[in-house]
Design a protein around this motif. Sequence first.
Motif, PDB file in Angstrom:
ATOM      1  N   GLY A 274       0.819  -1.206   0.000  1.00 38.48           N
ATOM      2  CA  GLY A 274       0.000   0.000   0.000  1.00 38.48           C
ATOM      3  C   GLY A 274       0.852   1.255   0.000  1.00 38.48           C
ATOM      4  O   GLY A 274       2.055   1.233   0.249  1.00 38.48           O
ATOM      5  N   GLU A 275       0.223   2.374  -0.284  1.00 44.43           N
ATOM      6  CA  GLU A 275       0.923   3.653  -0.366  1.00 44.43           C
ATOM      7  C   GLU A 275       1.536   4.022   0.984  1.00 44.43           C
ATOM      8  O   GLU A 275       0.884   3.942   2.024  1.00 44.43           O
ATOM      9  CB  GLU A 275      -0.053   4.755  -0.789  1.00 44.43           C
ATOM     10  N   ASP A 276       2.807   4.414   0.949  1.00 42.52           N
ATOM     11  CA  ASP A 276       3.510   4.772   2.180  1.00 42.52           C
ATOM     12  C   ASP A 276       4.612   5.769   1.834  1.00 42.52           C
ATOM     13  O   ASP A 276       5.790   5.415   1.739  1.00 42.52           O
ATOM     14  CB  ASP A 276       4.089   3.522   2.849  1.00 42.52           C
ATOM     15  N   ARG A 277       4.219   7.027   1.648  1.00 42.21           N
ATOM     16  CA  ARG A 277       5.193   8.037   1.241  1.00 42.21           C
ATOM     17  C   ARG A 277       6.226   8.299   2.324  1.00 42.21           C
ATOM     18  O   ARG A 277       7.386   8.608   2.033  1.00 42.21           O
ATOM     19  CB  ARG A 277       4.465   9.335   0.879  1.00 42.21           C
ATOM     20  N   ARG A 278       5.816   8.186   3.573  1.00 43.80           N
ATOM     21  CA  ARG A 278       6.747   8.456   4.666  1.00 43.80           C
ATOM     22  C   ARG A 278       7.924   7.497   4.633  1.00 43.80           C
ATOM     23  O   ARG A 278       9.093   7.911   4.698  1.00 43.80           O
ATOM     24  CB  ARG A 278       6.010   8.351   6.001  1.00 43.80           C
ATOM     25  N   THR A 279       7.631   6.202   4.537  1.00 41.78           N
ATOM     26  CA  THR A 279       8.704   5.224   4.464  1.00 41.78           C
ATOM     27  C   THR A 279       9.453   5.323   3.148  1.00 41.78           C
ATOM     28  O   THR A 279      10.669   5.162   3.099  1.00 41.78           O
ATOM     29  CB  THR A 279       8.148   3.798   4.648  1.00 41.78           C
ATOM     30  N   GLY A 280       8.716   5.625   2.080  1.00 42.75           N
ATOM     31  CA  GLY A 280       9.351   5.766   0.783  1.00 42.75           C
ATOM     32  C   GLY A 280      10.359   6.898   0.749  1.00 42.75           C
ATOM     33  O   GLY A 280      11.467   6.756   0.229  1.00 42.75           O
ATOM     34  N   ASP A 281       9.995   8.039   1.321  1.00 45.52           N
ATOM     35  CA  ASP A 281      10.913   9.182   1.349  1.00 45.52           C
ATOM     36  C   ASP A 281      12.139   8.900   2.210  1.00 45.52           C
ATOM     37  O   ASP A 281      13.252   9.340   1.895  1.00 45.52           O
ATOM     38  CB  ASP A 281      10.186  10.423   1.886  1.00 45.52           C
ATOM     39  N   LEU A 282      11.940   8.181   3.289  1.00 39.44           N
ATOM     40  CA  LEU A 282      13.040   7.928   4.220  1.00 39.44           C
ATOM     41  C   LEU A 282      13.943   6.789   3.772  1.00 39.44           C
ATOM     42  O   LEU A 282      15.175   6.871   3.893  1.00 39.44           O
ATOM     43  CB  LEU A 282      12.469   7.611   5.609  1.00 39.44           C
ATOM     44  N   LEU A 283      13.344   5.723   3.236  1.00 39.57           N
ATOM     45  CA  LEU A 283      14.094   4.496   2.976  1.00 39.57           C
ATOM     46  C   LEU A 283      14.075   4.054   1.516  1.00 39.57           C
ATOM     47  O   LEU A 283      14.619   2.995   1.192  1.00 39.57           O
ATOM     48  CB  LEU A 283      13.547   3.361   3.851  1.00 39.57           C
ATOM     49  N   GLY A 284      13.451   4.846   0.665  1.00 38.94           N
ATOM     50  CA  GLY A 284      13.444   4.529  -0.756  1.00 38.94           C
ATOM     51  C   GLY A 284      12.587   3.352  -1.149  1.00 38.94           C
ATOM     52  O   GLY A 284      12.763   2.774  -2.228  1.00 38.94           O
ATOM     53  N   THR A 285      11.635   2.977  -0.303  1.00 36.43           N
ATOM     54  CA  THR A 285      10.814   1.807  -0.600  1.00 36.43           C
ATOM     55  C   THR A 285       9.710   2.110  -1.606  1.00 36.43           C
ATOM     56  O   THR A 285       9.186   3.219  -1.664  1.00 36.43           O
ATOM     57  CB  THR A 285      10.158   1.251   0.676  1.00 36.43           C
ATOM     58  N   VAL A 286       9.386   1.117  -2.385  1.00 33.94           N
ATOM     59  CA  VAL A 286       8.272   1.160  -3.319  1.00 33.94           C
ATOM     60  C   VAL A 286       7.287   0.074  -2.879  1.00 33.94           C
ATOM     61  O   VAL A 286       7.700  -1.063  -2.627  1.00 33.94           O
ATOM     62  CB  VAL A 286       8.737   0.892  -4.756  1.00 33.94           C
ATOM     63  N   PRO A 287       6.008   0.416  -2.741  1.00 33.02           N
ATOM     64  CA  PRO A 287       5.045  -0.604  -2.289  1.00 33.02           C
ATOM     65  C   PRO A 287       5.077  -1.854  -3.153  1.00 33.02           C
ATOM     66  O   PRO A 287       5.191  -1.785  -4.381  1.00 33.02           O
ATOM     67  CB  PRO A 287       3.694   0.118  -2.399  1.00 33.02           C
ATOM     68  N   VAL A 288       4.985  -2.986  -2.492  1.00 32.56           N
ATOM     69  CA  VAL A 288       4.975  -4.269  -3.188  1.00 32.56           C
ATOM     70  C   VAL A 288       3.556  -4.556  -3.660  1.00 32.56           C
ATOM     71  O   VAL A 288       2.602  -4.434  -2.891  1.00 32.56           O
ATOM     72  CB  VAL A 288       5.454  -5.393  -2.252  1.00 32.56           C
TER      73      VAL A 288
END
Length: 270
Positions: free
Chosen positions: A150-164
């Motif tokens: 699911g969408e998670d911009r906070r983790t994406g901005d911090l850790l570069g993750t893309v939702p699976v």
Amino acid sequence: MDPLSDLALPSRHVLTRLRDRRSGPVHIIDPFKVPPSEAVEKARALDDLGFPFVILASTDYESFETRMPPYVARIKAATSLPVLLHFPPRKGTGFPLTPGADAVILPALLGSQDDYFVWKSFLETLLTMPGRLDREQWPELLLTVALTFGEDRRTGDLLGTVPVGTRTDRLDRHIDVAVSFGFHMVYLYSRHSHVPPDVVRHFRDRLHPDQILFVSGNVRSRDRVTAYLDAGADYVGFAGALEDDDWRTTLEALAAARPGLVPHIRGARP
């Protein structure tokens, strides 16, 4: 000379405990949000109810080295629960560590676009650990594949993750990595929605029986815990569910999702 040759990592038997005592709900406390006195009170309630361990976790943290040692020490002094840490690494040091912690969850973020968060952070932690803690203080390291749904911009901005996504072929690629490299645990997480139970079931069917499957994110009801356990999760993490004043009642309801837990917390209202 091999820089890792002197690293004889200890076993505090946390992994054995996790494997032997599964399955059920587990509480996650944010030590940068929950005051120490409240954390101790909740940890005592978890101990009363027979929970197997407590996780201290936060996406963001500051002054880790000053806040965490007394925080962990107070929980350890008040309960018999093993304390697990789950914090993101920072470049230059790796995963944060503190005396008193029994284990550290080291997530390989396979969905990250930055390879530091996929694997380099683990190596950096190994190399810096001898300079940060005395050998007898080293925690057990739980090697974990971590995936965000699911969408998670906070983790994406911090850790570069893309939702699976939930496509089977993509899930299978991550499962193959987890199995081939012998990770101890797989951690499935959704910040704003829920990990689909079918995804949980797909992982459980394909992981090795010894590999622990952990699910968390927006777990606030007994039905949600039960659904994940029925789908094959070993542990179901919950955090925000205990943020209200009547958290003891909520905790008892969540604990009831696992047969055999003590039915009532000492000191709670009848």
